[in-house]
Write an enzyme that holds these catalytic residues in place. Structure first.
Site, short mmCIF file in Angstrom:
data_model
loop_
_atom_site.label_atom_id
_atom_site.label_comp_id
_atom_site.label_asym_id
_atom_site.label_seq_id
_atom_site.Cartn_x
_atom_site.Cartn_y
_atom_site.Cartn_z
N PHE A 390 0.80 -1.22 0.00
CA PHE A 390 0.00 0.00 0.00
C PHE A 390 0.84 1.28 0.00
CE2 PHE A 390 -2.21 -3.16 2.84
CZ PHE A 390 -2.81 -3.81 1.78
N CYS A 391 1.99 1.24 -0.64
CA CYS A 391 2.86 2.43 -0.69
C CYS A 391 3.13 2.99 0.71
CB CYS A 391 2.29 3.50 -1.62
SG CYS A 391 2.18 2.90 -3.31
N ALA A 392 3.19 2.08 1.68
CA ALA A 392 3.59 2.44 3.04
C ALA A 392 4.44 1.28 3.54
CB ALA A 392 2.36 2.66 3.92
#
Ligand SMILES: Cc1ncc(COP(=O)(O)O)c(C=O)c1O
Length: 468
Positions: A390-392
Site C-alpha cells: 500500500f505504498c507504506a
C-alpha cells in the site's frame, strides 16, 4: 464545521445502537456513485454487481459530481486567459471552487487554497517551498507521498508509535532536541491508508506549535471520511486528492498558510504564475511572479478537476457529513466484527482495537498469500480490494513483524498461491458503499477460509490471476 474527527468517531462508537437505528433512515442511505450497477463476470460462471471496496486507492465518482461536470462541460473554456463569455464563466467557476474548498476545510481567512494534481503533488509543492535550513519531522508510518518528498531537507524519521499518546510524546521528544530558532515542519497523516486509524492531529499540532514548528496534515484518507477543520485542528496546511474524495478528474489541494508559498520560487515556471515578464538589456528576462495561489499554479488549470472537487465538497456537506460518518462507522463495525469471527484473519493495527478509525481495514489470512486471496475475492465474488504494501512499506512491514528496512515490491506476491505472503489485503469503503458490499465481503472471507478457493490461480507478472 463539526468538532475534531477523533471526537466524532468516539461519539459514534459509543452509540452503536442509536446509529443502527438512525441508519435505517433514508438520509443515511449510501450516496449515489457511478459504477453502482456495473456487472462483472465470475470465473465460476455468471455475473454479479461489482463491489468496489478499494476506496482508499480511488473512490468512485459521486453521481452528483458527474452530473455537475456534465452540466458544465458545454460551457468549458480557458481559465484566466480568455475574453470570451465561456472563458469568463470558467474562470468564475474555477475561482468560486477555491472559495468552496476554503469553506469545506474551514480555513482561516488568510489561508490560501492552491490547486495541484494530487496529495503527492501538494506535499512535493510544500517540500519545494521550505525555508532554508528547515528541519522536517515525519513518522516512518506515513504513506510514501508524505514520507519521501523531504529527502532534500534535513529530515528526521520518527519511529512508529504504538498509541496516539506515544505519537505525541515521540514528536515532543524529537522537537525538544531541535534548534528552537530555525524553521521546522511536521508532516502527519490524518488517517492511515493501511490501518484506517485516526491520528491525534490536534495534539500533534499543539506539540509542533509549542516548539515553534509548523505542521502539514496529509488528509488524503481523512477528508473523504470526516469533516476536516483547519481552524479546529490548528494545522498549518492540509493536503488531499480529488480522486479519493469522489472527484476523479485529476486535481488535488494544498490549503493553508500563504507565507512560505509566497516567499518561495514558483513550483513550476510558466504562464499563469508570472505577472510581468520583460527582456533585460543583458539579454535575459526579468519576471515578476504572482504572490497569490496562482504563483504555484503555472500552466492552464484543470478547471474540470477543480470544479469536480468543489462539487464533491458541496455534495458531502449537503448530505450531512456527520450522517455519512455515522453510516460508515456502522460499516466499519460490521466488517471488523465479521473478520473477528475468523481466527485465521489477523487485522493490522498500530493503535489497538479501541482506536478511532475510518473505513480502511488491512489484514492477512493465515496460510494464504494475500495476492491469491485478493484474486479469489475478485474472480469468485466480484469484490475489488487491494493487496500489497500500500505504498507504506515501512509501516506494513512493521505491522507484519518483518524487517521495516526491506523495501519490498508494491503488490508483488512473495510466495506461490496458497502460501503465506508478506503482503496484506486492504478493504476500504465510504459514502457510496451499500451494506450488501461489506456483507458480501465478510461472507466471502468466511467461505474462502473455510472451503478454500474454487478455482486455480497462477502468478503472472508478479500478481495472482485465475489460471484460465
Ligand atoms: C495517506 C495517503 N497520503 C497520500 C496519498 C497519495 O495520494 P495521491 O496518490 O492521490 O497523490 C495516499 C494515496 O493512497 C494516501 O493514502
Amino acid at each position: 464545521m463539526s468538532a475534531s474527527p477523533v471526537a466524532t468517531v468516539t461519539a459514534a462508537a459509543v452509540s452503536a445502537d442509536a446509529c443502527a437505528a438512525e441508519c435505517a433512515d433514508p438520509c443515511c442511505a449510501p450516496l449515489p456513485v457511478l459504477g453502482r450497477d456495473v456487472a462483472v463476470p465470475l470465473v465460476t460462471g455468471g455475473e454479479v454487481t461489482y463491489a468496489a471496496l478499494d476506496y482508499a486507492a480511488s473512490a468512485p465518482a459521486l453521481q452528483r459530481v458527474w452530473d455537475d461536470v456534465a452540466a458544465y462541460a458545454p460551457y468549458y473554456g480557458s481559465v484566466h486567459r480568455g475574453a470570451g463569455y465561456l472563458s469568463q464563466l470558467s474562470t468564475d467557476l474555477f475561482e468560486n471552487s477555491r472559495v468552496t474548498v476554503h469553506e469545506f476545510l474551514d480555513c482561516r481567512d488568510s489561508d490560501q487554497v492552491v490547486f495541484t494534481r494530487s496529495t503527492t503533488d501538494s506535499l512535493n509543492l510544500l517540500a519545494a517551498v521550505l525555508p532554508a535550513d528547515c528541519q522536517v519531522f515525519v513518522f516512518e508510518t506515513e504513506h510514501h507521498a508524505s514520507l519521501l518528498p523531504w529527502q532534500d531537507a534535513n529530515v528526521t524519521y520518527l519511529n512508529a508509535p504504538r498509541t496516539p499518546a506515544q505519537a505525541v510524546e515521540t514528536l515532543e521528544r524529537a522537537l525538544a532536541d531541535r534548534d528552537p530558532y530555525g524553521p521546522a515542519l511536521v508532516c502527519v497523516t490524518g488517517a492511515s491508508n493501511v490501518t484506517g486509524e485516526i491520528w491525534p492531529v490536534r495534539e500533534l499540532a499543539a506539540a509542533a506549535h509549542a516548539h515553534g514548528a509548523r505542521i502539514v496534515l496529509d488528509a488524503a484518507q481523512l477528508a473523504p471520511h470526516h469533516p476536516v477543520s483547519v481552524r479546529d485542528l490548528d494545522v498549518d496546511w492540509v493536503a488531499f486528492s480529488g480522486h479519493k474524495l469522489y472527484a476523479p478528474f485529476g486535481s488535488g489541494v494544498l490549503a493553508g498558510r500563504a507565507d512560505w508559498l509566497q516567499d518561495a520560487e514558483p513550483y513550476l515556471a510558466g504562464g499563469g504564475a508570472s505577472k510581468k515578464v520583460a527582456r533585460r538589456a543583458d539579454g535575459g528576462v526579468d519576471v515578476e511572479w504572482h504572490t497569490t495561489a496562482a504563483r504555484h499554479e503555472a500552466g492552464s488549470p484543470n478547471v474540470i478537476g477543480v470544479y469536480s472537487i468543489a462539487s464533491a465538497c458541496k455534495a458531502l456537506t449537503d448530505a450531512g457529513f456527520d450522517n455519512l460518518v455515522r453510516r460508515e462507522q456502522a460499516l466499519v463495525r460490521k466488517v471488523r466484527e465479521g473478520l473477528a469471527e475468523v481466527p485465521a484473519v489477523k487485522v493490522l493495527s498500530l493503535f489497538g482495537d479501541d482506536a478511532p478509525r475510518v473505513g480502511v481495514i488491512s489484514f492477512v489470512v493465515e496460510g494464504w498469500n494475500s495476492s491469491h486471496f485478493a484474486a479469489a475475492l475478485s474472480a469468485e465474488y466480484g469484490i475489488g480490494v487491494r493487496d500489497g504494501l500500500f505504498c507504506a512499506h515501512p509501516l506494513v512491514r512493521t505491522l507484519l513483524g518483518s524487517d521495516p528496512q526491506d523495501p519490498g515490491e508494491c503488490g508483488a506476491p512473495e510466495a506461490e498461491p496458497g502460501e503465506r505472503s508478506l503482503n496484506a489485503i486492504r478493504v476500504s469503503f465510504g459514502a457510496g458503499t451499500p451494506d450488501e458490499h461489506v456483507e458480501r465481503f465478510v461472507g466471502a472471507v468466511k467461505e474462502l477460509v473455510a472451503n478454500g478457493a474454487q478455482w486455480n490461480y497462477r502468478t503472472e507478472g508478479g500478481r495472482c490471476v485465475p489460471a484460465v
